[in-house]
Scaffold this motif. Structure first.
Motif, PDB file in Angstrom:
ATOM      1  N   VAL A   3       1.517  -4.782   3.152  1.00  0.00           N
ATOM      2  CA  VAL A   3       2.649  -3.953   3.573  1.00  0.00           C
ATOM      3  C   VAL A   3       2.141  -2.520   3.703  1.00  0.00           C
ATOM      4  N   GLN A   4       2.229  -1.962   4.892  1.00  0.00           N
ATOM      5  CA  GLN A   4       1.668  -0.650   5.178  1.00  0.00           C
ATOM      6  C   GLN A   4       2.705   0.257   5.826  1.00  0.00           C
ATOM      7  N   ARG A   5       2.461   1.555   5.750  1.00  0.00           N
ATOM      8  CA  ARG A   5       3.324   2.506   6.437  1.00  0.00           C
ATOM      9  C   ARG A   5       3.267   2.242   7.938  1.00  0.00           C
ATOM     10  N   MET A   6       4.407   2.294   8.578  1.00  0.00           N
ATOM     11  CA  MET A   6       4.478   2.006  10.008  1.00  0.00           C
ATOM     12  C   MET A   6       3.722   3.058  10.822  1.00  0.00           C
ATOM     13  N   GLU A   7       2.920   2.605  11.771  1.00  0.00           N
ATOM     14  CA  GLU A   7       2.167   3.486  12.657  1.00  0.00           C
ATOM     15  C   GLU A   7       2.909   3.577  13.988  1.00  0.00           C
ATOM     16  N   THR A   8       3.812   4.525  14.066  1.00  0.00           N
ATOM     17  CA  THR A   8       4.650   4.682  15.247  1.00  0.00           C
ATOM     18  C   THR A   8       4.889   6.162  15.515  1.00  0.00           C
ATOM     19  N   SER A   9       5.110   6.481  16.772  1.00  0.00           N
ATOM     20  CA  SER A   9       5.454   7.859  17.121  1.00  0.00           C
ATOM     21  C   SER A   9       6.937   8.127  16.918  1.00  0.00           C
ATOM     22  N   TYR A  10       7.698   7.071  16.622  1.00  0.00           N
ATOM     23  CA  TYR A  10       9.128   7.217  16.383  1.00  0.00           C
ATOM     24  C   TYR A  10       9.385   7.782  14.990  1.00  0.00           C
ATOM     25  N   LYS A  11      10.562   8.308  14.799  1.00  0.00           N
ATOM     26  CA  LYS A  11      10.937   8.920  13.527  1.00  0.00           C
ATOM     27  C   LYS A  11      11.002   7.887  12.402  1.00  0.00           C
ATOM     28  N   LEU A  12      10.476   8.269  11.239  1.00  0.00           N
ATOM     29  CA  LEU A  12      10.581   7.447  10.031  1.00  0.00           C
ATOM     30  C   LEU A  12      11.413   8.182   8.993  1.00  0.00           C
ATOM     31  N   PRO A  13      12.199   7.465   8.188  1.00  0.00           N
ATOM     32  CA  PRO A  13      12.331   6.013   8.200  1.00  0.00           C
ATOM     33  C   PRO A  13      13.023   5.488   9.454  1.00  0.00           C
ATOM     34  N   TRP A  54      21.071  -8.491  17.492  1.00  0.00           N
ATOM     35  CA  TRP A  54      20.917  -7.155  16.903  1.00  0.00           C
ATOM     36  C   TRP A  54      21.178  -7.184  15.398  1.00  0.00           C
ATOM     37  N   VAL A  55      20.292  -6.481  14.655  1.00  0.00           N
ATOM     38  CA  VAL A  55      20.414  -6.408  13.191  1.00  0.00           C
ATOM     39  C   VAL A  55      20.082  -4.986  12.736  1.00  0.00           C
ATOM     40  N   TYR A  56      20.363  -4.709  11.474  1.00  0.00           N
ATOM     41  CA  TYR A  56      20.289  -3.333  10.955  1.00  0.00           C
ATOM     42  C   TYR A  56      19.088  -3.154  10.015  1.00  0.00           C
ATOM     43  N   PHE A  57      18.274  -2.130  10.307  1.00  0.00           N
ATOM     44  CA  PHE A  57      17.052  -1.843   9.544  1.00  0.00           C
ATOM     45  C   PHE A  57      17.154  -0.505   8.804  1.00  0.00           C
ATOM     46  N   VAL A  58      16.480  -0.423   7.652  1.00  0.00           N
ATOM     47  CA  VAL A  58      16.247   0.857   6.953  1.00  0.00           C
ATOM     48  C   VAL A  58      14.906   0.720   6.243  1.00  0.00           C
ATOM     49  N   HIS A  59      13.827   1.299   6.816  1.00  0.00           N
ATOM     50  CA  HIS A  59      12.507   1.163   6.171  1.00  0.00           C
ATOM     51  C   HIS A  59      11.495   2.089   6.836  1.00  0.00           C
ATOM     52  N   SER A  60      10.411   2.374   6.096  1.00  0.00           N
ATOM     53  CA  SER A  60       9.280   3.133   6.612  1.00  0.00           C
ATOM     54  C   SER A  60       7.984   2.332   6.558  1.00  0.00           C
ATOM     55  N   PHE A  61       7.978   1.248   5.762  1.00  0.00           N
ATOM     56  CA  PHE A  61       6.818   0.375   5.626  1.00  0.00           C
ATOM     57  C   PHE A  61       7.158  -0.986   6.203  1.00  0.00           C
ATOM     58  N   SER A  62       6.140  -1.688   6.688  1.00  0.00           N
ATOM     59  CA  SER A  62       6.380  -3.023   7.238  1.00  0.00           C
ATOM     60  C   SER A  62       5.193  -3.926   6.939  1.00  0.00           C
ATOM     61  N   GLU A  85       0.826  -1.208   0.000  1.00  0.00           N
ATOM     62  CA  GLU A  85       0.000   0.000   0.000  1.00  0.00           C
ATOM     63  C   GLU A  85       0.859   1.256   0.000  1.00  0.00           C
ATOM     64  N   GLU A  86       2.012   1.176  -0.656  1.00  0.00           N
ATOM     65  CA  GLU A  86       2.913   2.318  -0.732  1.00  0.00           C
ATOM     66  C   GLU A  86       2.571   3.153  -1.952  1.00  0.00           C
ATOM     67  N   GLY A  87       1.896   4.277  -1.736  1.00  0.00           N
ATOM     68  CA  GLY A  87       1.503   5.142  -2.839  1.00  0.00           C
ATOM     69  C   GLY A  87       0.224   4.688  -3.503  1.00  0.00           C
TER      70      GLY A  87
END
Length: 202
Positions: free
Chosen positions: A106-116, A140-148, A91-93
């Motif tokens: 796959v939707q935009r993350m609903e969080t109060s934290y900063k995106l991405p 621990w692993v490394y993420f880069v995303h705004s949708f999940s 659902e990106e765009g």
């Protein structure tokens, strides 16, 4: 010759994935040829960017069908956008069909934290998977995303993390695996995950 085919469909840093596979002793080829995917022992589907563009490129080249055929009896690993493409819909765009391996969206993350969401986060493992063999809770692993991804079937979620919300960090359905995070950027933990993936090769 046994090798992992890294799918080249115009998105993603293919070289960093290839270098990581080579480092752990897995022969690999970067290719956009569906026939070469068929000859491989496993497939790695990388990706960064927008879901609709990537999904269209896979369909236009016939790579989508080659990936789905391969996953019937050989391991397939989607990374980041590659994992998202395993879902039924993005659902990106715009609403857009994915490969349909993982029921859900796959939707935009609903969080109060900063995106991405960029950086290191720890994993929890709600369901066992050979992809994470030998790893401890809290790795621990490394993420880069705004949708999940939002998986319809909780049993297909094999790792989660917290980013002001529960984030689906990895999924599995049969031979299809996906990680929202980047194993190739996740140090020793990521390399162990790639080794585990390689150990599944038929």
């Amino acid at each position: 010759m046994s090798y992992t085919a890294i799918v080249d469909y115009g998105v993603g840093n293919l070289k960093s994935v290839s270098n990581a596979l080579t480092y752990v002793g897995l022969d690999n080829r970067i290719t956009g040829d569906p026939k070469e995917l068929e000859r491989a022992n496993s497939i790695l589907l990388p990706g960064v960017g927008a879901f609709p563009d990537a999904a269209r490129k896979l369909r236009q080249t016939g790579l989508d069908q080659a990936i789905l055929r391969m996953g019937q009896d050989k391991p397939v690993l989607g990374i980041c956008l590659g994992m998202q493409l395993l879902f039924a819909q993005g659902e990106e765009g715009e609403a857009c069909s994915g490969l349909g391996v993982i029921p859900g969206t796959v939707q935009r993350m609903e969080t109060s934290y900063k995106l991405p969401h960029i950086g290191w986060n720890s994993l929890s493992f709600p369901n066992p998977s050979p992809l994470f063999r030998g790893l401890s809770e809290g790795a621990w692993v490394y993420f880069v995303h705004s949708f999940s991804g939002r998986a319809a079937n909780p049993s297909q979620v094999i790792a989660t993390t917290d980013y002001g919300m529960e984030v689906v960090a990895a999924v599995q359905n049969g031979n299809f695996f996906g990680t929202q995070f980047h194993p190739e950027k996740s140090g020793d933990v990521g390399l162990e995950i790639l080794k585990n993936f390689g150990a599944m090769n038929p």
